[in-house]
Design a protein around this motif. Sequence first.
Motif, PDB file in Angstrom:
ATOM      1  N   ILE A   1      -0.642   5.139 -91.003  1.00  0.00           N
ATOM      2  CA  ILE A   1      -1.644   6.087 -91.497  1.00  0.00           C
ATOM      3  C   ILE A   1      -2.366   5.511 -92.711  1.00  0.00           C
ATOM      4  CG2 ILE A   1      -1.910   8.310 -92.669  1.00  0.00           C
ATOM      5  CD1 ILE A   1      -1.884   8.523 -89.650  1.00  0.00           C
ATOM      6  N   MET A   2      -1.638   4.877 -93.620  1.00  0.00           N
ATOM      7  CA  MET A   2      -2.280   4.265 -94.783  1.00  0.00           C
ATOM      8  C   MET A   2      -3.197   3.119 -94.362  1.00  0.00           C
ATOM      9  SD  MET A   2      -1.712   6.031 -97.359  1.00  0.00           S
ATOM     10  CE  MET A   2      -2.552   4.922 -98.464  1.00  0.00           C
ATOM     11  N   TRP A   3      -2.807   2.370 -93.340  1.00  0.00           N
ATOM     12  CA  TRP A   3      -3.644   1.295 -92.812  1.00  0.00           C
ATOM     13  C   TRP A   3      -4.967   1.858 -92.304  1.00  0.00           C
ATOM     14  CZ3 TRP A   3      -5.120   0.926 -87.656  1.00  0.00           C
ATOM     15  CH2 TRP A   3      -5.805  -0.238 -87.302  1.00  0.00           C
ATOM     16  N   VAL A   4      -4.917   2.959 -91.544  1.00  0.00           N
ATOM     17  CA  VAL A   4      -6.155   3.589 -91.056  1.00  0.00           C
ATOM     18  C   VAL A   4      -7.002   4.048 -92.242  1.00  0.00           C
ATOM     19  CG1 VAL A   4      -7.157   5.505 -89.733  1.00  0.00           C
ATOM     20  CG2 VAL A   4      -5.122   4.336 -88.859  1.00  0.00           C
ATOM     21  N   ALA A   5      -6.381   4.689 -93.218  1.00  0.00           N
ATOM     22  CA  ALA A   5      -7.115   5.188 -94.387  1.00  0.00           C
ATOM     23  C   ALA A   5      -7.840   4.054 -95.104  1.00  0.00           C
ATOM     24  CB  ALA A   5      -6.159   5.905 -95.344  1.00  0.00           C
ATOM     25  N   MET A   6      -7.149   2.951 -95.329  1.00  0.00           N
ATOM     26  CA  MET A   6      -7.766   1.826 -96.030  1.00  0.00           C
ATOM     27  C   MET A   6      -8.928   1.234 -95.237  1.00  0.00           C
ATOM     28  SD  MET A   6      -6.317   1.697 -98.902  1.00  0.00           S
ATOM     29  CE  MET A   6      -7.013   0.160 -99.465  1.00  0.00           C
TER      30      MET A   6
ATOM     31  N   MET B   1     -11.924   3.706 -95.516  1.00  0.00           N
ATOM     32  CA  MET B   1     -12.534   3.774 -96.848  1.00  0.00           C
ATOM     33  C   MET B   1     -13.198   2.461 -97.244  1.00  0.00           C
ATOM     34  SD  MET B   1      -9.771   6.300 -98.693  1.00  0.00           S
ATOM     35  CE  MET B   1     -10.101   5.650-100.295  1.00  0.00           C
ATOM     36  N   GLN B   2     -12.703   1.327 -96.776  1.00  0.00           N
ATOM     37  CA  GLN B   2     -13.345   0.049 -97.076  1.00  0.00           C
ATOM     38  C   GLN B   2     -14.712  -0.047 -96.402  1.00  0.00           C
ATOM     39  OE1 GLN B   2     -10.372  -2.777 -95.835  1.00  0.00           O
ATOM     40  NE2 GLN B   2      -9.288  -2.702 -97.783  1.00  0.00           N
TER      41      GLN B   2
ATOM     42  N   ALA C   1     -12.935  12.895 -92.806  1.00  0.00           N
ATOM     43  CA  ALA C   1     -14.105  13.703 -93.163  1.00  0.00           C
ATOM     44  C   ALA C   1     -14.711  13.130 -94.430  1.00  0.00           C
ATOM     45  CB  ALA C   1     -13.694  15.163 -93.382  1.00  0.00           C
ATOM     46  N   ARG C   2     -15.896  13.597 -94.755  1.00  0.00           N
ATOM     47  CA  ARG C   2     -16.529  13.185 -96.008  1.00  0.00           C
ATOM     48  C   ARG C   2     -15.738  13.744 -97.185  1.00  0.00           C
ATOM     49  NH1 ARG C   2     -20.328  10.250 -94.500  1.00  0.00           N
ATOM     50  NH2 ARG C   2     -21.657  10.669 -92.735  1.00  0.00           N
TER      51      ARG C   2
ATOM     52  N   ILE D   1     -16.951   2.637 -87.485  1.00  0.00           N
ATOM     53  CA  ILE D   1     -16.188   1.586 -88.147  1.00  0.00           C
ATOM     54  C   ILE D   1     -15.577   0.688 -87.070  1.00  0.00           C
ATOM     55  CG2 ILE D   1     -15.625   2.975 -90.198  1.00  0.00           C
ATOM     56  CD1 ILE D   1     -12.779   3.258 -89.005  1.00  0.00           C
ATOM     57  N   THR D   2     -15.083  -0.460 -87.497  1.00  0.00           N
ATOM     58  CA  THR D   2     -14.387  -1.383 -86.603  1.00  0.00           C
ATOM     59  C   THR D   2     -13.014  -1.646 -87.198  1.00  0.00           C
ATOM     60  OG1 THR D   2     -16.476  -2.392 -85.946  1.00  0.00           O
ATOM     61  CG2 THR D   2     -14.469  -3.646 -85.513  1.00  0.00           C
TER      62      THR D   2
END
Length: 195
Positions: free
Chosen positions: A53-58, A61-62, A92-93, A183-184
Amino acid sequence: MTPSTADHAPRAQLSVEEFEQLARSAPETVTLELINGMLEVKPLPDGDHDEIIMWVAMQCMQQQPELRLYRERGLRIGGYRNGRARPDGTLARASRFAGDGEWSSPDHILMTVEVTSHDHDTDRRDRTEKRDGYAAASIPVHLLIDRDHETLVVYSEPEKGRYRQRTAYGYGDTVPVPGPVDITLDTEELKDYAR
């Protein structure tokens, strides 16, 4: 070998009001969801689940700094808002949920993310019921990270309670996530969490 009655026990059907009252009084260590009118107990995540989950978040956001991946955000899902789910991630925004209570409308949500758990209900819950609830709520993109099969499945174009598009990728693939996310994902790191 005869299956136990617990394997075939019917799940209790609840009204939304009954569910919300039960969810409010549940201990903090228990996460409840209402999927298709049925009470679901969401398992606690393991360390690899949290890292994914943290990997997806980063990654999100990058590439899109104005976006946030909210963990375990309560959403009203399903036809006629008859369900309550807590996706592993809700994209979400920034400030989308400011002023909301425990359960938010699915409006303006760009993507939900589910990471499969290693329990007996993950097939029905994560791969089917929650996906269909997100489609019924018209959430544009749903990302399923399936740890059992080491795949990422991108669902998009919700219509009539189903996602019209489904594309699967293996760990290590480059995964394009369509609009409105745009995103990719470079998924090489997911190989570190394969078991």
